[in-house]
Write a protein that holds these residues in place. Structure first.
Motif, PDB file in Angstrom:
ATOM      1  N   ASP A 281       0.839  -1.200   0.000  1.00 17.32           N
ATOM      2  CA  ASP A 281       0.000   0.000   0.000  1.00 17.32           C
ATOM      3  C   ASP A 281       0.871   1.246   0.000  1.00 17.32           C
ATOM      4  O   ASP A 281       1.941   1.291   0.611  1.00 17.32           O
ATOM      5  CB  ASP A 281      -0.899   0.024   1.234  1.00 17.32           C
ATOM      6  N   LEU A 282       0.399   2.276  -0.688  1.00 12.83           N
ATOM      7  CA  LEU A 282       1.069   3.571  -0.654  1.00 12.83           C
ATOM      8  C   LEU A 282       0.708   4.301   0.646  1.00 12.83           C
ATOM      9  O   LEU A 282      -0.444   4.234   1.118  1.00 12.83           O
ATOM     10  CB  LEU A 282       0.652   4.417  -1.857  1.00 12.83           C
ATOM     11  N   GLU A 283       1.680   4.948   1.204  1.00 16.49           N
ATOM     12  CA  GLU A 283       1.478   5.678   2.474  1.00 16.49           C
ATOM     13  C   GLU A 283       0.876   7.053   2.178  1.00 16.49           C
ATOM     14  O   GLU A 283       1.195   7.690   1.170  1.00 16.49           O
ATOM     15  CB  GLU A 283       2.820   5.836   3.194  1.00 16.49           C
ATOM     16  N   PHE A 284      -0.013   7.460   3.045  1.00 21.19           N
ATOM     17  CA  PHE A 284      -0.612   8.787   2.907  1.00 21.19           C
ATOM     18  C   PHE A 284       0.447   9.844   3.188  1.00 21.19           C
ATOM     19  O   PHE A 284       1.136   9.784   4.198  1.00 21.19           O
ATOM     20  CB  PHE A 284      -1.781   8.930   3.884  1.00 21.19           C
ATOM     21  N   GLU A 285       0.594  10.776   2.269  1.00 13.91           N
ATOM     22  CA  GLU A 285       1.576  11.841   2.414  1.00 13.91           C
ATOM     23  C   GLU A 285       0.836  13.151   2.690  1.00 13.91           C
ATOM     24  O   GLU A 285       0.138  13.680   1.811  1.00 13.91           O
ATOM     25  CB  GLU A 285       2.420  11.957   1.138  1.00 13.91           C
ATOM     26  N   ASP A 286       0.946  13.626   3.885  1.00  9.23           N
ATOM     27  CA  ASP A 286       0.154  14.766   4.359  1.00  9.23           C
ATOM     28  C   ASP A 286       0.857  16.069   4.008  1.00  9.23           C
ATOM     29  O   ASP A 286       1.953  16.345   4.504  1.00  9.23           O
ATOM     30  CB  ASP A 286      -0.046  14.646   5.869  1.00  9.23           C
ATOM     31  N   SER A 329      19.489  -0.465   1.362  1.00 15.15           N
ATOM     32  CA  SER A 329      18.946   0.413   2.380  1.00 15.15           C
ATOM     33  C   SER A 329      17.803   1.266   1.875  1.00 15.15           C
ATOM     34  O   SER A 329      17.089   1.887   2.642  1.00 15.15           O
ATOM     35  CB  SER A 329      20.057   1.338   2.929  1.00 15.15           C
ATOM     36  N   THR A 330      17.631   1.321   0.542  1.00 14.75           N
ATOM     37  CA  THR A 330      16.601   2.172  -0.041  1.00 14.75           C
ATOM     38  C   THR A 330      15.307   1.403  -0.158  1.00 14.75           C
ATOM     39  O   THR A 330      15.306   0.233  -0.513  1.00 14.75           O
ATOM     40  CB  THR A 330      17.048   2.656  -1.426  1.00 14.75           C
ATOM     41  N   HIS A 331      14.203   2.057   0.064  1.00 19.49           N
ATOM     42  CA  HIS A 331      12.901   1.407  -0.040  1.00 19.49           C
ATOM     43  C   HIS A 331      12.596   1.121  -1.503  1.00 19.49           C
ATOM     44  O   HIS A 331      12.932   1.885  -2.385  1.00 19.49           O
ATOM     45  CB  HIS A 331      11.806   2.321   0.530  1.00 19.49           C
ATOM     46  N   THR A 332      11.907   0.022  -1.745  1.00 20.95           N
ATOM     47  CA  THR A 332      11.437  -0.282  -3.099  1.00 20.95           C
ATOM     48  C   THR A 332      10.328   0.659  -3.454  1.00 20.95           C
ATOM     49  O   THR A 332       9.730   1.292  -2.585  1.00 20.95           O
ATOM     50  CB  THR A 332      10.935  -1.740  -3.164  1.00 20.95           C
ATOM     51  N   PRO A 333      10.002   0.795  -4.732  1.00 25.58           N
ATOM     52  CA  PRO A 333       9.037   1.805  -5.158  1.00 25.58           C
ATOM     53  C   PRO A 333       7.710   1.706  -4.454  1.00 25.58           C
ATOM     54  O   PRO A 333       7.060   2.694  -4.215  1.00 25.58           O
ATOM     55  CB  PRO A 333       8.888   1.540  -6.652  1.00 25.58           C
ATOM     56  N   PHE A 334       7.295   0.489  -4.106  1.00 27.43           N
ATOM     57  CA  PHE A 334       5.977   0.351  -3.514  1.00 27.43           C
ATOM     58  C   PHE A 334       6.047  -0.149  -2.071  1.00 27.43           C
ATOM     59  O   PHE A 334       5.108  -0.717  -1.541  1.00 27.43           O
ATOM     60  CB  PHE A 334       5.113  -0.622  -4.346  1.00 27.43           C
ATOM     61  N   SER A 335       7.213  -0.009  -1.474  1.00 28.28           N
ATOM     62  CA  SER A 335       7.329  -0.423  -0.065  1.00 28.28           C
ATOM     63  C   SER A 335       6.724   0.636   0.829  1.00 28.28           C
ATOM     64  O   SER A 335       6.553   1.780   0.449  1.00 28.28           O
ATOM     65  CB  SER A 335       8.802  -0.639   0.303  1.00 28.28           C
ATOM     66  N   THR A 336       6.393   0.231   2.010  1.00 32.44           N
ATOM     67  CA  THR A 336       5.742   1.145   2.949  1.00 32.44           C
ATOM     68  C   THR A 336       6.780   2.011   3.623  1.00 32.44           C
ATOM     69  O   THR A 336       7.765   1.509   4.158  1.00 32.44           O
ATOM     70  CB  THR A 336       4.980   0.327   4.010  1.00 32.44           C
ATOM     71  N   PRO A 337       6.601   3.342   3.615  1.00 35.44           N
ATOM     72  CA  PRO A 337       7.579   4.211   4.278  1.00 35.44           C
ATOM     73  C   PRO A 337       7.471   4.082   5.791  1.00 35.44           C
ATOM     74  O   PRO A 337       6.538   3.470   6.315  1.00 35.44           O
ATOM     75  CB  PRO A 337       7.168   5.608   3.797  1.00 35.44           C
ATOM     76  N   PRO A 338       8.455   4.656   6.529  1.00 34.57           N
ATOM     77  CA  PRO A 338       8.417   4.544   7.995  1.00 34.57           C
ATOM     78  C   PRO A 338       7.151   5.150   8.547  1.00 34.57           C
ATOM     79  O   PRO A 338       6.646   6.163   8.072  1.00 34.57           O
ATOM     80  CB  PRO A 338       9.649   5.342   8.435  1.00 34.57           C
ATOM     81  N   ALA A 339       6.622   4.475   9.552  1.00 35.62           N
ATOM     82  CA  ALA A 339       5.374   4.949  10.157  1.00 35.62           C
ATOM     83  C   ALA A 339       5.620   6.258  10.891  1.00 35.62           C
ATOM     84  O   ALA A 339       6.597   6.396  11.640  1.00 35.62           O
ATOM     85  CB  ALA A 339       4.850   3.897  11.126  1.00 35.62           C
ATOM     86  N   PRO A 340       4.764   7.274  10.697  1.00 34.32           N
ATOM     87  CA  PRO A 340       4.944   8.554  11.396  1.00 34.32           C
ATOM     88  C   PRO A 340       4.610   8.414  12.872  1.00 34.32           C
ATOM     89  O   PRO A 340       3.913   7.485  13.295  1.00 34.32           O
ATOM     90  CB  PRO A 340       3.979   9.482  10.672  1.00 34.32           C
ATOM     91  N   SER A 341       5.109   9.340  13.614  1.00 34.09           N
ATOM     92  CA  SER A 341       4.844   9.314  15.060  1.00 34.09           C
ATOM     93  C   SER A 341       3.434   9.754  15.319  1.00 34.09           C
ATOM     94  O   SER A 341       2.817  10.433  14.514  1.00 34.09           O
ATOM     95  CB  SER A 341       5.832  10.243  15.773  1.00 34.09           C
ATOM     96  N   PRO A 342       2.862   9.358  16.423  1.00 36.00           N
ATOM     97  CA  PRO A 342       1.497   9.770  16.741  1.00 36.00           C
ATOM     98  C   PRO A 342       1.408  11.279  16.770  1.00 36.00           C
ATOM     99  O   PRO A 342       2.345  11.978  17.138  1.00 36.00           O
ATOM    100  CB  PRO A 342       1.276   9.156  18.135  1.00 36.00           C
ATOM    101  N   PRO A 343       0.244  11.834  16.397  1.00 33.34           N
ATOM    102  CA  PRO A 343       0.128  13.291  16.317  1.00 33.34           C
ATOM    103  C   PRO A 343       0.349  13.996  17.644  1.00 33.34           C
ATOM    104  O   PRO A 343       0.907  15.079  17.695  1.00 33.34           O
ATOM    105  CB  PRO A 343      -1.295  13.494  15.815  1.00 33.34           C
ATOM    106  N   ASN A 344      -0.085  13.349  18.703  1.00 33.14           N
ATOM    107  CA  ASN A 344      -0.001  14.019  20.004  1.00 33.14           C
ATOM    108  C   ASN A 344       1.187  13.567  20.818  1.00 33.14           C
ATOM    109  O   ASN A 344       1.410  14.049  21.933  1.00 33.14           O
ATOM    110  CB  ASN A 344      -1.279  13.769  20.806  1.00 33.14           C
ATOM    111  N   GLY A 345       1.951  12.626  20.323  1.00 36.92           N
ATOM    112  CA  GLY A 345       3.077  12.101  21.102  1.00 36.92           C
ATOM    113  C   GLY A 345       4.332  12.868  20.830  1.00 36.92           C
ATOM    114  O   GLY A 345       4.402  13.763  19.995  1.00 36.92           O
ATOM    115  N   ALA A 346       5.355  12.503  21.574  1.00 38.66           N
ATOM    116  CA  ALA A 346       6.673  13.136  21.390  1.00 38.66           C
ATOM    117  C   ALA A 346       7.244  12.709  20.079  1.00 38.66           C
ATOM    118  O   ALA A 346       7.032  11.604  19.623  1.00 38.66           O
ATOM    119  CB  ALA A 346       7.588  12.750  22.541  1.00 38.66           C
TER     120      ALA A 346
END
Length: 585
Positions: A281-286, A329-346
């Motif tokens: 799946d493609l990651e949502f890019e905000d 070390s590079t992500h493949t074109p359709f690999s999932t990027p690193p998960a973002p941190s929670p909005p309210n967390g550190a």
């Protein structure tokens, strides 16, 4: 009832009828010939049609050859070709059994009829000649009789005349008597000719002509019978090939039933599956956080999904999305990027003090390789020797096929090298049979081919190991021969191992008998008959006498020698040109 009795006076009718019957035979022969021309033309068109659609191609050029529907279509074309052959057979049999046979028989009937008509004509001419003789004798008799009557009347008149002298009377009487005698002779001649004519006429109408008419009747009946047989053959000729035609049609039906849609689907999958995993799946890019993008990033638009790109590149293979060469070390074109941190967390330690910069960097790392891989869709893949342009699954199959081809070529070269070694050894032991030096170039060329094929085999085995083989790993072993004739075996990893004696300078064999003792007796593959005597004085050969029959154990491999065996078990080599060989089917 026969013609001689019932149609004794219908000569013209009989002549016309027999001629009409012969013309009917000629007409039927012409009809059959035109029918055969139609059959031949039909068969030729069928053959051309089958040839037109049966363009033989190798499986490499035509991958659909493995499909049951494609194979069934080829079977139908082959059956149609056989069907055309049966139509040609019908035409050929009709020409041989009907046209040629009837034409020959017709000529015989014509000649026979001509003979009978000549006999009738001769009999008619003979009767007419006799009638002419009769008519002439009758007219002469009539003329002489009238003359005799006039002479008698004149003699009587003279006798009554008183003025006539005695001499005149005697003269008139003598003239009358002479005329009477001539008339009597003509009468007898007329009677004889009449009797002769009546006899010949009776012979003509009651014997000669009835026999001729009966012969013509027999001729006409035989003609009708033969023509009837020709009518039957017209049907039987086609009935004779109907079972084979039925088999051709059954073959076409069988070809239709052999079509297997499930099997064809599996073949398509097997031929074309790439072996890639489905993209993640493609990651949502905000971008709604009010981030001011740098000018360098403003040119990067959100990449389109693979389905959008597929619409513009339908002719490209979808597996090309995975062909971008990225570092581990590079992500493949359709690999999932690193998960973002929670909005309210550190913030995560990875973000450091500037989470915005980190996000831009991650987006940049994710998008750029993807765009690079998309651009490859616009270019056709370059065909490479290691088949790296193909998907993994297809690459493995092509590499395995290539290894099998190289192994077969290597085995062929090894057999040729072994045969040349044997031939060279024989020439060295028997110089009168040939010069060993002439084989040096061939042995050298064969050795170079073996080394080249070894290198290719190792190269493709390495590529196959890199591509990875599913299931049991295929091992390719190919026997080869070095320059000195020693056997070598290629191990699965491509290394060379000698199976022969460690001494590399030793020949492939010391004596032919040693080879035979180490092997079990091979089954004969045929037999041969000696055309000449052969002493078999050299090592490894076997003697033979002219006319002797031997079993063939091994065919000639190009060195001019054939391995044979006697009934008592003796084996050896003989010159191939000295025997006539018949191989088992």
């Amino acid at each position: 009832m026969d013609w001689g009795t019932e149609l004794w006076d219908q000569y013209d009718i009989i002549e016309k009828h027999t001629q009409s019957g012969l013309e009917l035979v000629e007409k039927y022969v012409k009809f059959v010939k035109e029918r055969t021309e139609i059959e031949q033309s039909y068969a030729k068109q069928l053959r051309n049609l089958s040839k037109k659609y049966n363009q033989k191609r190798s499986s490499k050029d035509e991958p659909d050859c493995r499909l049951s529907s494609y194979q069934s279509f080829l079977d139908i074309l082959n059956e149609m070709n056989d069907y055309a052959g049966q139509r040609e057979l019908i035409a050929e049999n009709m020409i041989m059994n009907i046209c040629i046979d009837l034409t020959k028989y017709l000529q015989e009937l014509k000649q026979e009829r001509k003979t009978y008509l000549l006999e009738a004509k001769k009999a008619q001419q003979s009767l007419e000649s006799t009638y002419k003789q009769l008519d002439n004798s009758k007219k002469r008799f009539e003329r002489e009789w009238r003359e005799a009557e006039r002479a008698a009347q004149y003699a009587e008149k003279t006798d009554q005349d008183i003025n006539a002298t005695k001499a005149d009377v005697e003269k008139a009487k003598q003239q009358a008597h002479m005329r009477a005698c001539v008339a009597e002779e003509c009468k007898n001649d007329y009677a004889a000719h009449l009797q002769k004519y009546n006899k010949e006429q009776n012979q003509f109408y009651f014997n000669d002509m009835p026999i001729i008419f009966n012969k013509l009747q027999d001729l006409d009946e035989r003609r009708i019978q033969k023509l009837g047989q020709g009518y039957i053959l017209f049907s039987e000729t086609e009935k004779h090939v109907m079972p084979i035609i039925g088999k051709c049609l059954e073959g076409i039906t069988k070809a239709g039933t052999n079509v297997n849609e499930k099997n064809d689907t599996m073949v398509i999958i097997e031929q074309n599956k790439s072996g890639f995993e489905r993209p993640g799946d493609l990651e949502f890019e905000d971008y709604s956080q009010g981030i001011n993008r740098a000018s360098s990033d403003s040119s990067l638009s959100t990449p389109k999904g693979p389905l959008d790109l597929l619409g513009k590149n339908k002719s490209k293979n979808f597996w090309l999305f995975k062909r971008s060469k990225l570092s581990p070390s590079t992500h493949t074109p359709f690999s999932t990027p690193p998960a973002p941190s929670p909005p309210n967390g550190a913030p995560s330690p990875k973000f450091g003090r500037d989470p915005l910069s980190y996000c831009l960097k991650e987006i940049n790392k994710t998008v750029k390789p993807r765009i690079s891989s998309f651009r490859t869709l616009r270019r056709s893949p370059t065909v490479t020797e290691d088949f790296s342009h193909l998907p993994p699954e297809q690459r493995r199959k092509r590499l395995q096929q290539k290894l099998e081809e190289i192994s077969k070529e290597l085995q062929k070269e090894a057999d040729q090298s072994e045969a040349l070694g044997k031939m060279k050894d024989v020439y060295e032991k028997n110089p009168q049979m040939g010069d060993p030096a002439i084989l040096t170039t061939q042995i050298s060329q064969t050795s170079q081919n073996i080394e080249r094929l070894r290198g290719e085999l190792n190269k493709y085995e390495t590529w196959l190991s890199e591509a990875g083989v599913r299931g049991d790993t295929l091992r390719y072993r190919a026997h080869s021969v070095n320059n000195n004739g020693a056997h070598e075996v290629l191990s699965p990893d491509g290394a060379h191992s000698d199976e022969s004696t460690p001494d590399a300078s030793q020949a492939i064999y010391a004596e032919f008998d040693d080879d035979f003792e180490d092997e079990e007796p091979a089954s004969p593959i045929g037999k041969c008959t000696a055309m000449y005597n052969f002493p078999g004085a050299s090592e490894g050969t076997i003697s033979m006498e002219e006319g002797e029959v031997l079993a063939v154990v091994e065919e000639d491999k190009g060195d001019g020698w054939t391995r044979v065996r006697r009934q008592n078990g003796d084996e050896g080599y003989i010159p191939t040109s000295y025997v006539t060989i018949t191989l088992n089917k």
